[in-house]
Design an enzyme around this catalytic site. Structure first.
Site, PDB file in Angstrom:
ATOM      1  N   TYR A  52      30.608  19.289   4.339  1.00 37.26           N
ATOM      2  CA  TYR A  52      31.164  17.560   4.415  1.00 37.26           C
ATOM      3  C   TYR A  52      30.959  17.305   6.046  1.00 37.26           C
ATOM      4  CZ  TYR A  52      32.783  13.535   3.243  1.00 37.26           C
ATOM      5  OH  TYR A  52      33.619  12.395   2.672  1.00 37.26           O
ATOM      6  N   SER A  53      30.601  16.655   6.307  1.00 38.12           N
ATOM      7  CA  SER A  53      30.598  16.072   7.568  1.00 38.12           C
ATOM      8  C   SER A  53      31.303  14.711   7.776  1.00 38.12           C
ATOM      9  CB  SER A  53      30.078  16.447   8.746  1.00 38.12           C
ATOM     10  OG  SER A  53      30.521  16.328  10.030  1.00 38.12           O
ATOM     11  N   ASN A  54      32.020  13.632   7.873  1.00 31.92           N
ATOM     12  CA  ASN A  54      31.684  12.389   8.719  1.00 31.92           C
ATOM     13  C   ASN A  54      31.288  12.181   9.285  1.00 31.92           C
ATOM     14  OD1 ASN A  54      34.289  11.312   6.992  1.00 31.92           O
ATOM     15  ND2 ASN A  54      36.186  13.454   7.978  1.00 31.92           N
TER      16      ASN A  54
ATOM     17  N   SER B 116      36.688   7.532   2.470  1.00 33.68           N
ATOM     18  CA  SER B 116      35.213   8.340   2.072  1.00 33.68           C
ATOM     19  C   SER B 116      34.738   7.095   1.316  1.00 33.68           C
ATOM     20  CB  SER B 116      35.661   9.894   2.423  1.00 33.68           C
ATOM     21  OG  SER B 116      35.441  10.354   3.344  1.00 33.68           O
TER      22      SER B 116
ATOM     23  N   GLY C 259      37.698   9.241  -1.849  1.00 38.40           N
ATOM     24  CA  GLY C 259      38.461   9.593  -0.703  1.00 38.40           C
ATOM     25  C   GLY C 259      39.811   8.998  -0.107  1.00 38.40           C
TER      26      GLY C 259
END
Length: 378
Positions: free
Chosen positions: A186-188, A85, A332
Site C-alpha cells: 500500500y502506498s498513497n 482513503s 480510510g
C-alpha cells in the site's frame, strides 16, 4: 485510551434525510445500536456513526457517543466526516472512466501520460503501468518523510498545505520497494500519481472530475472536495480526535488541511453518501461491466487494514465476512476520523465512522468487526 466513558445516544433516520431538514428525534433500540455502543465501550472511542442498508432494502443511520469530549452533546445523524482513503475508490473510478473512453490504457506506462515525472532512487515511470498504480503493485514508496521532517507526528502536519508534486518529490527521494508488478504494498503515492494523470489527460482538476463524474450523477449532496486551504468541515459534524500512542489523551484534530491526502484521501462525506456511492458503483451506474469486474478482482493484499484475508483490486478491496459472504469496500484513516465500509453482492452495505484516529491495531480491528457484524446480521 484515556478519553474515559462517553454518553451514548441513538437516532435512526430514513435514507432521504438531508442536512437542511429538521433534525429527526426517533429513538431506536436495535442490534446495530447495541453493537455501536459496545464498540465505544470496548475501545474508548469518543463517538461513532453507522449507516446500514439491510437485506430488506431499508437504510438507517445510528449514532453513539458524544459529538465533543467533555460534553453530553449527541452526534447529529446527518454529520459529515473526513473519509480519507475511501477517496481512492473515487479516484480509481474516474481513471477507469477515462479507460472506458479510450483516453487511458490500463497497461500503458505512467510515462505515457506523465513523461519524465517519475524518476529517481530506482523509481521509473517507464516501467510502471496504470494498472499497477491502481492495484498498489508499483513498488513506489509512500511519502512518509514529509511527516518525519515535520516533527515525526501526524499532529505536526495538520495545518500544513502541501502541493501534490511535493508529495511525489518526497516519495521519489526514497528507493523503490520492489520491482513493479512483483508484489503488493500500500502506498498513497500511487493515488497521487493517478490524480496527476487524470488531470493531465483531461486538463481539469481532480476534485472537479470527481464532483462532475461521480458526486453529481449519484446525487451525493453531502460529499464534497475541500477547496485549497479549507480546514473546517462544512455542515453538521462531530469533533474528531487524534492520539499518537496508546494511552495518550485525545487531541482535537477537527480542523486540518487535507492536502496531505489529495487524490489519495481528501474527500468529506457522510456514511450514508459513502454507502450510496458503493451502491451506485456496484450497481453499474459509473462503469461498464467489464471494467467493474476488473475493479473488483483482487490480488492478495497482506497486511491491508492490519488483518489477513484481504484482496485488493483496482482501488477496491474485498474480504469474506464471518457469515461467508464476500464484500467490497475500502476504508480510510485521517487525523480525527476512521471510516470502514463494505457492500455485498446482494446489495447490503454498512459504513461505520468513528470520531478519532486510534494508535493501536486492536481498535482498528474492532471497527472492522463492527462492520462485519452489522452486515451479517442485517
Amino acid at each position: 485510551m484515556t478519553a474515559g466513558p462517553v454518553p451514548a445516544s441513538a437516532v435512526a433516520v430514513q435514507d432521504s434525510v438531508r442536512p437542511d431538514a429538521p433534525a429527526p428525534t426517533e429513538t431506536r433500540s436495535s442490534g446495530v445500536q447495541s453493537r455501536l455502543e459496545r464498540l465505544l465501550s470496548e475501545t474508548g472511542l469518543p463517538g461513532a456513526i453507522a449507516t446500514v442498508k439491510d437485506g430488506e432494502g431499508r437504510t438507517r443511520t445510528y449514532v453513539a457517543g458524544t459529538a465533543q469530549i467533555g460534553t453530553d452533546r449527541a452526534i447529529d445523524p446527518r454529520s459529515r466526516v473526513r473519509i480519507a482513503s475511501n477517496t481512492k475508490m473515487f479516484t480509481a473510478t474516474v481513471v477507469l472512466q477515462l479507460v472506458a473512453e479510450g483516453r487511458v490504457g490500463l497497461d500503458r506506462s505512467v510515462d505515457t501520460y506523465l513523461p519524465g515525472l517519475v524518476r529517481g532512487s530506482s523509481n521509473d515511470g517507464r516501467r510502471i503501468t496504470v494498472r499497477q498504480l491502481l492495484q498498489q503493485r508499483s513498488g513506489l514508496p509512500d511519502y512518509d518523510s514529509l511527516v518525519i521532517d515535520a516533527g515525526g507526528s501526524l499532529d505536526a502536519v495538520r495545518h500544513t498545505y502541501v502541493e501534490p508534486h511535493e508529495l511525489l518529490t518526497a516519495a521519489l527521494a526514497e528507493r523503490r520497494h520492489f520491482r513493479p508488478g512483483t508484489r503488493w504494498a500500500y502506498s498513497n503515492t500511487n493515488y497521487v500519481l493517478l490524480g496527476l494523470l487524470a488531470q493531465k489527460v483531461t486538463g481539469r482538476p481532480v476534485g472537479e472530475l470527481i464532483t462532475r463524474r461521480i458526486i453529481e450523477p449519484l446525487g451525493l449532496a453531502d460529499t464534497y472536495w475541500p477547496e485549497v486551504g479549507e480546514q473546517g468541515i462544512r455542515g453538521p459534524h462531530p469533533h474528531g480526535y487524534l492520539t499518537e500512542a496508546p494511552g495518550d489523551p485525545w487531541t482535537d484534530a477537527t480542523r486540518l488541511d487535507p492536502s496531505l491526502g489529495w487524490a489519495a484521501g481528501q474527500l468529506v462525506s457522510t456514511p450514508g453518501d459513502l454507502g450510496r456511492f458503493l451502491q451506485g458503483l456496484m450497481g453499474g451506474e459509473l462503469l461498464p461491466v467489464d471494467l467493474l469486474a476488473q475493479m473488483r478482482t483482487g490480488v492478495r493484499a497482506p497486511h491491508f487494514d492490519a488483518e489477513p484475508g484481504w484482496r485488493y483490486g483496482l482501488g477496491l478491496a474485498s474480504r469474506t465476512l464471518s457469515c461467508g459472504v464476500r464484500a467490497w469496500g475500502h476504508g480510510g484513516d485521517i487525523q480525527g476520523f476512521e471510516t470502514r465500509d463494505l457492500i455485498t453482492r446482494d446489495g447490503r452495505w454498512a459504513t461505520v465512522a468513528v470520531t478519532a484516529l486510534p494508535a493501536d491495531l486492536e481498535t482498528v480491528a474492532a471497527v472492522n468487526r463492527t462492520v462485519d457484524d452489522v452486515i451479517c446480521s442485517s
